[in-house]
Design an enzyme around this catalytic site. Structure first.
Site, PDB file in Angstrom:
ATOM      1  N   LEU A   3       0.816  -1.216   0.000  1.00 35.75           N
ATOM      2  CA  LEU A   3       0.000   0.000   0.000  1.00 35.75           C
ATOM      3  C   LEU A   3       0.855   1.274   0.000  1.00 35.75           C
ATOM      4  O   LEU A   3       1.837   1.377   0.727  1.00 35.75           O
ATOM      5  CB  LEU A   3      -0.921  -0.002   1.227  1.00 35.75           C
ATOM      6  CG  LEU A   3      -1.860  -1.213   1.333  1.00 35.75           C
ATOM      7  CD1 LEU A   3      -2.728  -1.100   2.586  1.00 35.75           C
ATOM      8  CD2 LEU A   3      -2.728  -1.370   0.094  1.00 35.75           C
ATOM      9  N   ARG A  44       4.463  -0.892  -8.016  1.00 33.82           N
ATOM     10  CA  ARG A  44       5.597  -1.383  -8.817  1.00 33.82           C
ATOM     11  C   ARG A  44       6.765  -0.386  -8.857  1.00 33.82           C
ATOM     12  O   ARG A  44       7.854  -0.743  -9.293  1.00 33.82           O
ATOM     13  CB  ARG A  44       5.139  -1.689 -10.243  1.00 33.82           C
ATOM     14  CG  ARG A  44       4.266  -2.942 -10.335  1.00 33.82           C
ATOM     15  CD  ARG A  44       3.939  -3.255 -11.779  1.00 33.82           C
ATOM     16  NE  ARG A  44       3.283  -4.537 -11.943  1.00 33.82           N
ATOM     17  CZ  ARG A  44       1.962  -4.729 -11.890  1.00 33.82           C
ATOM     18  NH1 ARG A  44       1.160  -3.721 -11.665  1.00 33.82           N
ATOM     19  NH2 ARG A  44       1.457  -5.940 -12.048  1.00 33.82           N
ATOM     20  N   GLY A  57      -1.532   6.446  -2.592  1.00 37.91           N
ATOM     21  CA  GLY A  57      -2.691   6.377  -3.494  1.00 37.91           C
ATOM     22  C   GLY A  57      -3.760   5.468  -2.900  1.00 37.91           C
ATOM     23  O   GLY A  57      -4.951   5.823  -2.874  1.00 37.91           O
ATOM     24  N   HIS A  58      -3.334   4.292  -2.385  1.00 37.67           N
ATOM     25  CA  HIS A  58      -4.303   3.382  -1.748  1.00 37.67           C
ATOM     26  C   HIS A  58      -4.910   4.045  -0.508  1.00 37.67           C
ATOM     27  O   HIS A  58      -6.104   3.937  -0.259  1.00 37.67           O
ATOM     28  CB  HIS A  58      -3.610   2.098  -1.270  1.00 37.67           C
ATOM     29  CG  HIS A  58      -3.084   1.228  -2.363  1.00 37.67           C
ATOM     30  ND1 HIS A  58      -1.744   0.977  -2.545  1.00 37.67           N
ATOM     31  CD2 HIS A  58      -3.730   0.522  -3.332  1.00 37.67           C
ATOM     32  CE1 HIS A  58      -1.579   0.167  -3.561  1.00 37.67           C
ATOM     33  NE2 HIS A  58      -2.756  -0.122  -4.068  1.00 37.67           N
ATOM     34  N   SER A  89       2.512   3.891  -7.594  1.00 33.77           N
ATOM     35  CA  SER A  89       2.227   2.515  -7.976  1.00 33.77           C
ATOM     36  C   SER A  89       3.067   1.600  -7.100  1.00 33.77           C
ATOM     37  O   SER A  89       4.218   1.936  -6.770  1.00 33.77           O
ATOM     38  CB  SER A  89       2.614   2.316  -9.446  1.00 33.77           C
ATOM     39  OG  SER A  89       2.760   0.939  -9.723  1.00 33.77           O
TER      40      SER A  89
END
Ligand code: PAF
Length: 284
Positions: A33, A187, A36-37, A185
């Site tokens: 997380l 990633r 953004g989450h 992200s």
């Protein structure tokens, strides 16, 4: 915060909340997380009486084994962040719990699953739709929150809910960006430090493309300019760049091949770095 690891535990708490006539909000995630989450969770907590988040790295949506193997898994840190954000329940199932029979939903999203992410990640949206359908059936949310960073996924979810007549309101939330414009992200942690330094070019190329589109440039010229801008960095290759007209409430995306009106136009991009693939999109 309640931690449920089985569907039975989750359903017990959902039934309790529903029996108290609570509104349920839901944020599905694959963990790792970031801010953004957390923005999605915070909005969910604000707008609902019982907030559920799922953390499940869904094998069915990965078309690349290495990507699945290397997807960051940070359960302890995730739990702390969710607790701080006042999430009521986190659901962390195993793969066996979610897929006892490995069956995927057979759905047809038409062109939407054949363009962009669908084209370059065959089967990806079938995996996303299956897990989201299963999760919605278990959590029974009144509202579910999705980031616009995965805009095509958001449109697939809208179609899923419409086709299956699911009584859930889908709430799109704006992409959260780092100060230099890079879209958050899970990633991003897999970028090398040089790639991370160069990554702002992805969003910059989208902004430049939208400006050129508004200025009347041809789509083919804009695509060439985006490719040159991204690949000039030498660390990235462009997988796709598209301009498309979107109808966000209907869940539809139509690629543009020549310039017409600028209404509801969005630019979409996917870029490969050495060990990771990044996507982004922006609206006019
Ligand atoms: O966006 C994601 O993290 C995933 O695709 C989702 C919606 C949680 C389904 O696995």
């Amino acid at each position: 915060m309640i931690i449920a690891r089985t569907i039975g535990e989750l359903q017990k708490h959902v039934a309790e909340a529903l029996s108290k006539k609570m509104q349920i909000g839901f944020v599905p995630t694959m963990g790792a997380l970031h801010k953004g989450h957390i923005a999605l969770i915070e909005r969910c907590v604000k707008e609902n009486e019982f907030s559920v988040c799922s953390v499940f790295v869904n094998p069915a949506q990965f078309n690349n084994r290495e990507d699945l193997k290397n997807y960051p898994r940070t359960e302890e840190a995730d739990l702390k962040k969710l607790d701080l954000a006042k999430c009521n329940l986190v659901f962390i199932p195993t793969v066996n719990e979610m897929y006892p029979d490995k069956k995927l939903l057979e759905m047809d999203f038409g062109e939407l699953e054949r363009m962009m992410e669908g084209r370059f990640r065959p089967g990806h949206f079938k995996g996303v739709a299956t897990v989201v359908y299963k999760l919605f059936s278990m959590v029974k949310p009144h509202r579910a929150y999705f980031g616009e960073k995965d805009f095509q996924q958001l449109m697939v979810i809208r179609q899923l809910v419409k086709q299956m007549n699911m009584p859930v309101e889908i709430i799109p939330c704006p992409t959260v960006r780092e100060d230099d414009g890079v879209a958050m992200s899970s990633r991003n942690v897999r970028l090398t430090s040089d790639e991370r330094k160069a990554a702002p070019v992805i969003y910059q190329s989208l902004l430049r493309a939208l400006k050129d589109f508004k200025g009347g440039n041809e789509t083919s010229e804009i695509r060439k300019a985006v490719k040159a801008m991204v690949e000039d960095e030498k660390l990235f290759t462009l997988e796709y760049f598209e301009l498309a007209r979107v109808d966000a409430s209907e869940g539809s995306i139509a690629l543009l091949d020549k310039n017409d009106s600028t209404e509801n136009v969005r630019a979409f991009i996917a870029v490969n770095a050495s060990a990771v693939r990044l996507i982004d999109n922006a609206a006019l």
